[in-house]
Design an enzyme around this catalytic site. Structure first.
Site, PDB file in Angstrom:
ATOM      1  N   GLY A 237      12.177 -10.066   8.547  1.00 30.07           N
ATOM      2  CA  GLY A 237      11.227  -9.002   7.901  1.00 30.07           C
ATOM      3  C   GLY A 237      12.179  -8.244   6.953  1.00 30.07           C
ATOM      4  N   PRO A 239      14.686  -5.521   5.048  1.00 31.31           N
ATOM      5  CG  PRO A 239      16.475  -5.716   3.677  1.00 31.31           C
ATOM      6  CD  PRO A 239      15.393  -6.131   3.828  1.00 31.31           C
ATOM      7  N   GLY A 240      16.399  -3.476   7.435  1.00 33.93           N
ATOM      8  CA  GLY A 240      16.627  -1.871   8.280  1.00 33.93           C
ATOM      9  C   GLY A 240      16.018  -1.487   8.851  1.00 33.93           C
ATOM     10  N   GLY A 242      14.990  -3.253  12.058  1.00 34.55           N
ATOM     11  CA  GLY A 242      14.961  -3.105  13.052  1.00 34.55           C
ATOM     12  C   GLY A 242      15.347  -4.499  13.594  1.00 34.55           C
ATOM     13  CB  THR A 244      20.967  -6.363  14.137  1.00 29.82           C
ATOM     14  OG1 THR A 244      20.868  -6.778  13.209  1.00 29.82           O
ATOM     15  CG2 THR A 244      21.584  -6.357  15.322  1.00 29.82           C
ATOM     16  CG  HIS A 460       6.456  10.603 -19.015  1.00 30.71           C
ATOM     17  ND1 HIS A 460       6.207   9.656 -20.429  1.00 30.71           N
ATOM     18  CD2 HIS A 460       6.416  10.482 -18.224  1.00 30.71           C
ATOM     19  CE1 HIS A 460       6.217   7.982 -19.865  1.00 30.71           C
ATOM     20  NE2 HIS A 460       6.432   8.762 -18.256  1.00 30.71           N
ATOM     21  CD  GLU A 461       7.546  12.387 -14.640  1.00 28.99           C
ATOM     22  OE1 GLU A 461       6.534  12.280 -14.045  1.00 28.99           O
ATOM     23  OE2 GLU A 461       8.232  11.556 -15.052  1.00 28.99           O
TER      24      GLU A 461
END
Length: 643
Positions: A237, A239-240, A242, A244, A460-461
């Site tokens: 999966g 990173p981060g 879960g 571990t 632009h935005e």
């Protein structure tokens, strides 16, 4: 209290007494001091070396006070009379020594000191005669120390070097000579407090690993029917997410010992160390069985072996992988030992590592969905002082694509933001500011932007916001800002629908929203700027994906050139002809041109409202979905798509 103190003193225990313990390093310090003293305290003078003929001239001139002759060294030491030292100032470089001897000379073995010095003294007047001392050098210990000094220094350097190496090498007890031992950390079953209750979300992954827990708790339930306990499971999966934490929860639920080690810990600069550590790790695991061995970031050692052995970058890593494959294959029985490994790069792992019998299962730990994000927020919000009207569901809805680690970072950043503003409670705005900071970066208030640039950024935005609002399949807009953050001069925040599949119309609407900012600049300024670089990059990738991967082109047809296995990485050519490559480029350009024209038409049909939105953005710098609804009306419904 006084009585207690008196009693202690009677027993001879003085609380002020300092307990000094002997340290063996003191011996090294004393030896070094002695050696330094020997170097810098060798007679206290710096005699000049001269020839015997020069000494004879000094004697005949009446300048010599005393001569000490060392018979077994054939060396003479000359002391000049104090009132005559000034004559030899040039020979001493202007620094007349205060201690004797002042000169030394060497002679051959045929030199007879008694006869020679006697004849010279007889030829001198009584006032110019010198004293003669003849002796042998009996400094036996000085010679011994001179011979032993260099070996002693080498031994001391060796001891200090390996003492430091053993402290810093992480090789465990025994240091350098124990470098082949496993560096895995063992957590006994009673010391692991993490359970599935501590793992929020990950419902699908928890269901799969619960079977592993059941294997470890009730192995006879499965072996009685002739089944075998799985050797290992691979947690895959981003990173981060879960991975571990999930592995620790498995060990905590099963109440068994837990070995944890990183894949990079196996690889060292010494040849054979990695394979030795693998053997030692599995040996320890068998002794602790039933247990769990968790290898984090296994791609560091399990990367696919090179097909061209002559160009292999690290043979030691491959030897370590071969040993790992051998241990997991089961030449010996590994009953009760389950291997859990985690990686976010399963595509680069060696195929032999992933086959059944080694890692029997691959458990995908994906990014949490809306419900799982809400559960994760509830875990990380414990201990935070929140405002009474705080809505966890609102926050979970506004953090799509966030991992568990990202959510923990948001909660911590929100607390820091509230403290920075001297608040007593953390409210919704603090969390929104934390999300903005994590996604977009730190707000750069001191960024110098000219009025023309600010006007161009606003248009632009506004172009992005208007197109995404008017197209039903584009991601719903949440907020638009022209406040610079990180590398971006402005940004439009969306709340994308968490869908697993995308249709052709949905992808086209998303691509129109991407190019909306550049088209808006063309309408207002008459020419584009460099601010749309990231938009064009994402647009081009999506267009090529539609044509080359998803088979959404009529001319190319329902053909996919995507390689999910990665086996084409060794091929130098493309999987299609040059003619097909030209056709792909033409299709991509044609698709992007159609998207550009469609976006231009949408903005021109709503130009007045689009310019009103840009003016509001210039005034407020930050606008929300409510402002767009007031200007454009309710958002377009799906099914009423404008072609």
């Amino acid at each position: 209290m006084d009585n207690n103190s008196t009693g202690n003193n009677r027993q001879g225990k003085d609380p002020r007494k300092i307990n000094i313990r002997f340290n063996f390093s003191w011996v090294y310090m004393i030896l070094m001091i002695v050696i330094v003293w020997m170097f810098f305290n060798q007679g206290g003078s710096n005699p000049q070396k001269i020839e015997w003929e020069d000494v004879k001239e000094q004697i005949l001139a009446g300048d010599v006070k005393e001569i000490t002759f060392i018979r077994n060294d054939f060396e003479g030491k000359v002391t000049i009379k104090p009132d005559r030292l000034s004559k030899y100032a040039d020979e001493f470089g202007g620094n007349i020594p205060s201690k004797s001897p002042h000169f030394i000379f060497l002679v051959s073995g045929s030199f007879n000191p008694e006869e020679t010095f006697g004849e010279l003294n007889d030829s001198l007047p009584e006032s110019d005669r010198f004293r003669v001392v003849i002796e042998n050098n009996n400094k036996v210990w000085g010679s011994v120390i001179e011979w032993l000094l260099f070996p002693l220094l080498l031994i001391l350097m060796w001891v200090f070097m390996f003492r430091g190496f053993n402290r810093n090498s992480g090789a465990g007890p025994g240091g350098f000579f124990n470098v082949g031992k496993s560096t895995g950390k063992l957590a006994e079953k009673d010391s692991i407090k993490v359970t599935f209750k501590d793992v929020a979300g990950l419902d699908g992954a928890k269901e799969e690993v619960m079977e592993i827990v059941d294997f470890l708790k009730n192995p006879k339930k499965y072996t009685a029917l002739g089944g075998k306990i799985p050797k290992g499971a691979l947690l895959v999966g981003p990173p981060g997410t879960g991975k571990t934490l999930l592995a620790k929860a498995v060990a905590g639920e099963a109440n068994v010992p837990f070995f944890s080690i990183s894949g990079s810990d196996f690889v060292e600069m010494f040849v054979g160390v990695g394979a030795s550590r693998v053997r030692d790790l599995f040996r320890q695991a068998k002794e602790k069985a039933p247990c769990i061995v968790f290898i984090d970031e296994i791609d560091a050692v399990g990367r696919a072996r090179s097909k061209n052995v002559g160009f292999s970058s690290n043979d030691e890593r491959e030897n370590t992988l071969n040993q790992l494959l051998t241990e997991m294959d089961g030449f010996d029985s590994n009953s009760g030992v389950i291997i859990l490994a985690a990686t976010n790069r399963a595509d680069i792992l060696d195929k032999a590592l992933l086959r059944a019998g080694r890692f029997d299962r691959q458990i995908h730990v994906e990014l949490p969905d809306l419900k799982e994000r809400s559960e994760i927020f509830k875990v990380h919000l414990k201990g935070l002082k929140l405002s009474p009207d705080f809505d966890v569901e609102f926050l979970a809805k506004h953090t799509p694509g966030f991992s568990g680690a990202d959510i923990a970072n948001v909660c911590n950043e929100a607390a820091l933001t509230a403290a920075r503003k001297n608040k007593t409670e953390i409210d919704k705005q603090d969390f929104l500011d934390a999300v903005d900071r994590i996604i977009g970066g730190l707000e750069r208030k001191n960024k110098i932007i000219t009025p023309e640039e600010k006007r161009s950024i606003a248009h632009h935005e506004a172009g992005h916001a208007a197109v995404s609002w008017l197209l039903p399949n584009a991601s719903p807009l949440f907020k638009v800002t022209i406040v610079p953050r990180g590398q971006a001069l402005g940004a439009a925040w969306y709340l994308p629908e968490e869908r697993q599949l995308e249709t052709r119309d949905q992808m086209i609407d998303q691509m129109c929203s991407l190019i909306g900012g550049r088209v808006a600049e063309e309408i207002v300024n008459g020419q584009p700027s460099t601010g749309a670089l990231n938009d064009l990059e994402r647009l081009t990738k999506s267009a090529y994906a539609m044509v080359v991967y998803y088979g959404m082109s009529e001319k190319i047809g329902t053909v996919s050139y995507f390689d999910s296995t990665g086996s084409r990485g060794y091929e130098l050519g493309k999987p299609y002809s040059e003619k097909t490559a030209e056709l792909i480029d033409e299709e991509v350009k044609s698709l992007i041109n159609k998207i550009h024209d469609r976006t231009y038409r949408i903005l021109m049909d709503n130009k007045d409202k689009f310019l009103e939105l840009a003016a509001l953005l210039l005034e407020k710098e930050v606008i929300f979905a409510d402002d767009l609804e007031r200007i454009f009306g309710p958002r377009a419904n799906k099914g009423n798509e404008e072609q």
